[in-house]
Design a protein around this motif. Structure first.
Motif, PDB file in Angstrom:
ATOM      1  N   TYR A 180       5.056   0.657  -5.993  1.00  8.72           N
ATOM      2  CA  TYR A 180       4.086   0.365  -7.093  1.00  8.72           C
ATOM      3  C   TYR A 180       4.926  -0.196  -8.270  1.00  8.72           C
ATOM      4  O   TYR A 180       4.470  -0.978  -8.847  1.00  8.72           O
ATOM      5  CB  TYR A 180       3.245   1.561  -7.636  1.00  8.72           C
ATOM      6  N   ILE A 209      -1.549  -0.737 -12.512  1.00  5.87           N
ATOM      7  CA  ILE A 209      -1.621  -1.935 -11.680  1.00  5.87           C
ATOM      8  C   ILE A 209      -2.845  -2.818 -11.954  1.00  5.87           C
ATOM      9  O   ILE A 209      -2.594  -3.929 -12.377  1.00  5.87           O
ATOM     10  CB  ILE A 209      -1.547  -1.862 -10.186  1.00  5.87           C
ATOM     11  N   LEU A 210      -4.073  -2.350 -12.153  1.00  3.83           N
ATOM     12  CA  LEU A 210      -5.181  -3.040 -12.358  1.00  3.83           C
ATOM     13  C   LEU A 210      -5.239  -3.447 -13.674  1.00  3.83           C
ATOM     14  O   LEU A 210      -5.740  -4.649 -13.988  1.00  3.83           O
ATOM     15  CB  LEU A 210      -6.463  -2.492 -12.098  1.00  3.83           C
ATOM     16  N   VAL A 216      -7.040  -9.747  -7.408  1.00  4.13           N
ATOM     17  CA  VAL A 216      -6.832  -8.722  -6.728  1.00  4.13           C
ATOM     18  C   VAL A 216      -7.511  -8.454  -5.538  1.00  4.13           C
ATOM     19  O   VAL A 216      -8.807  -8.348  -5.303  1.00  4.13           O
ATOM     20  CB  VAL A 216      -6.923  -7.477  -7.554  1.00  4.13           C
ATOM     21  N   MET A 225      -4.479   2.953  -8.763  1.00  3.33           N
ATOM     22  CA  MET A 225      -4.335   1.408  -9.251  1.00  3.33           C
ATOM     23  C   MET A 225      -4.997   1.262 -10.585  1.00  3.33           C
ATOM     24  O   MET A 225      -4.592   0.472 -11.544  1.00  3.33           O
ATOM     25  CB  MET A 225      -5.211   0.499  -8.312  1.00  3.33           C
ATOM     26  N   GLU A 226      -5.874   1.986 -11.004  1.00  2.00           N
ATOM     27  CA  GLU A 226      -6.682   2.128 -12.361  1.00  2.00           C
ATOM     28  C   GLU A 226      -5.494   2.358 -13.381  1.00  2.00           C
ATOM     29  O   GLU A 226      -5.905   1.923 -14.766  1.00  2.00           O
ATOM     30  CB  GLU A 226      -7.693   2.935 -12.407  1.00  2.00           C
ATOM     31  N   GLU A 266       4.816  -3.654 -10.136  1.00  2.00           N
ATOM     32  CA  GLU A 266       4.477  -4.140 -11.481  1.00  2.00           C
ATOM     33  C   GLU A 266       5.637  -5.148 -12.150  1.00  2.00           C
ATOM     34  O   GLU A 266       5.371  -6.192 -12.920  1.00  2.00           O
ATOM     35  CB  GLU A 266       4.711  -2.671 -12.386  1.00  2.00           C
ATOM     36  N   TYR A 274      -7.142   0.822  -2.721  1.00  2.00           N
ATOM     37  CA  TYR A 274      -7.758   1.408  -3.710  1.00  2.00           C
ATOM     38  C   TYR A 274      -9.229   1.990  -3.157  1.00  2.00           C
ATOM     39  O   TYR A 274      -9.630   1.011  -2.302  1.00  2.00           O
ATOM     40  CB  TYR A 274      -8.143   0.183  -5.003  1.00  2.00           C
ATOM     41  N   VAL A 330      -3.444  -4.649  -2.827  1.00  2.00           N
ATOM     42  CA  VAL A 330      -3.164  -3.055  -2.860  1.00  2.00           C
ATOM     43  C   VAL A 330      -4.373  -2.471  -2.399  1.00  2.00           C
ATOM     44  O   VAL A 330      -5.399  -2.765  -2.065  1.00  2.00           O
ATOM     45  CB  VAL A 330      -3.131  -2.923  -4.448  1.00  2.00           C
ATOM     46  N   THR A 371       0.786  -1.193   0.004  1.00  3.62           N
ATOM     47  CA  THR A 371       0.065  -0.032   0.143  1.00  3.62           C
ATOM     48  C   THR A 371       0.697   1.335  -0.125  1.00  3.62           C
ATOM     49  O   THR A 371       0.370   2.500   0.544  1.00  3.62           O
ATOM     50  CB  THR A 371      -0.967  -0.051   1.333  1.00  3.62           C
TER      51      THR A 371
END
Length: 315
Positions: free
Chosen positions: A188, A218-219, A229, A214-215, A192, A207, A205, A183
């Motif tokens: 981040y 990551i997502l 997730v 995250m959008e 990845e 969000y 994570v 977090t």
């Protein structure tokens, strides 16, 4: 639109038991509210979209001598159809206390146990293999379940050592799924890389409706790599509650079956198709019931999600 507090008072005044479905409070007999579940991409196994975390208030309650509240909240999770319980050895007494309660109540095997591994600390140090193995074995002993459903490397700590060990445990059949969590924004990019290079099943994570980083990368990567997730801090810890204090949930939230702020925030998170489950922490059964209400009925579409964002930004 009724507030979360008023909703919960209504539930208690109506004599609603922990086994009662939240949707029934709204007299929606004309249509049954189905529990929303999501598949784990690596296996197809489905999990309820809302679970229970054990940091924050759960952790502080676990340190006390009065554990009735935690008995009630774990019972409520299962009775409402939930299974996902997220914990960690670093959450104080949470893992040990929850395991003891779950075994006392006979619900341990009904839970999807998601715990963590980290003996390296937050400073980016090395993890001693013997200490890591000892922590894992302690979790097995506490939970009383072998294999454990999910173990993740906590806070991206010493990935080569700790994730390497989890891969061994998975190959041996002692853990069903493995992953990594963070977090912390500074991690981040490293997350990845792990998602790209390692055969993990899960990530965990942060969000929330006001924390949508995250959008961006990551997502989408989780979608492309077939990684489940888990969402932490879907209420922004206390940030979102502070923002809506004293304000009513907008009436149009009923269009996606959200009747409280908790359901409003959780349905926003769960509406993202890559999210497998959100695990807000609580030590109160009535909040657990309310949270599970977010896994019932409709979810907002993309247009409605933008309206939700605009509304929260305006407060």
């Amino acid at each position: 639109m009724i507030s979360r507090r008023a909703y919960l008072k209504l539930a208690m005044a109506a004599g609603v038991t922990l086994a009662a479905r939240p949707g029934r409070l709204w007299a929606e007999a004309d249509r049954k509210l189905e529990l929303i579940t999501r598949p784990i991409p690596s296996s197809g196994e489905r999990l309820p979209g809302i679970g229970l975390g054990s940091s924050a208030t759960f952790s502080s309650t676990a340190r006390s001598e009065d554990l009735d509240a935690l008995r009630e909240v774990l019972s409520a999770l299962v009775k409402e159809g939930g299974t996902v319980f997220d914990t960690a050895p670093s959450y104080g007494a949470s893992e040990a206390v929850a395991a003891r309660i779950a075994n006392e109540q006979g619900i341990a095997n009904k839970l999807f146990w998601a715990t963590k591994l980290n003996v390296a600390g937050r400073g980016g140090g090395k993890a001693a293999p013997d200490q890591a193995r000892a922590q894992l074995e302690t979790s097995f002993e506490r939970i009383g379940k072998d294999p454990i459903d999910l173990i993740q490397v906590h806070n991206m700590a010493d990935i080569p050592t700790q994730l390497g060990m989890l891969k061994e445990y998975r190959a041996e059949g002692r853990v069903r799924y493995i992953g990594v969590t963070t977090t912390f924004p500074q991690q981040y990019q490293g997350l990845e890389r792990v998602m790209e290079q390692e055969p993990i099943d899960f990530i965990g994570v942060d969000y929330a409706i006001d924390n949508r980083t995250m959008e961006e990368r990551i997502l989408p990567r989780a979608r492309d790599k077939g990684i489940a997730v888990l969402i932490y801090a879907p209420f922004g810890r206390t940030r979102l509650w502070d923002k809506v204090r004293g304000k009513e949930v907008p009436g149009w939230a009923a269009e996606f079956d959200a009747h409280t702020w908790g359901q409003f925030f959780l349905k926003f998170v769960l509406a993202h198709p890559v999210v497998t489950a959100a695990t807000p922490a609580t030590s109160r059964a009535r909040h657990m019931i309310d949270n599970m209400g977010a896994a019932m009925g409709r979810l907002p579409d993309d247009e409605m999600r933008q309206r939700m964002i605009a509304h929260i930004d305006s407060l």
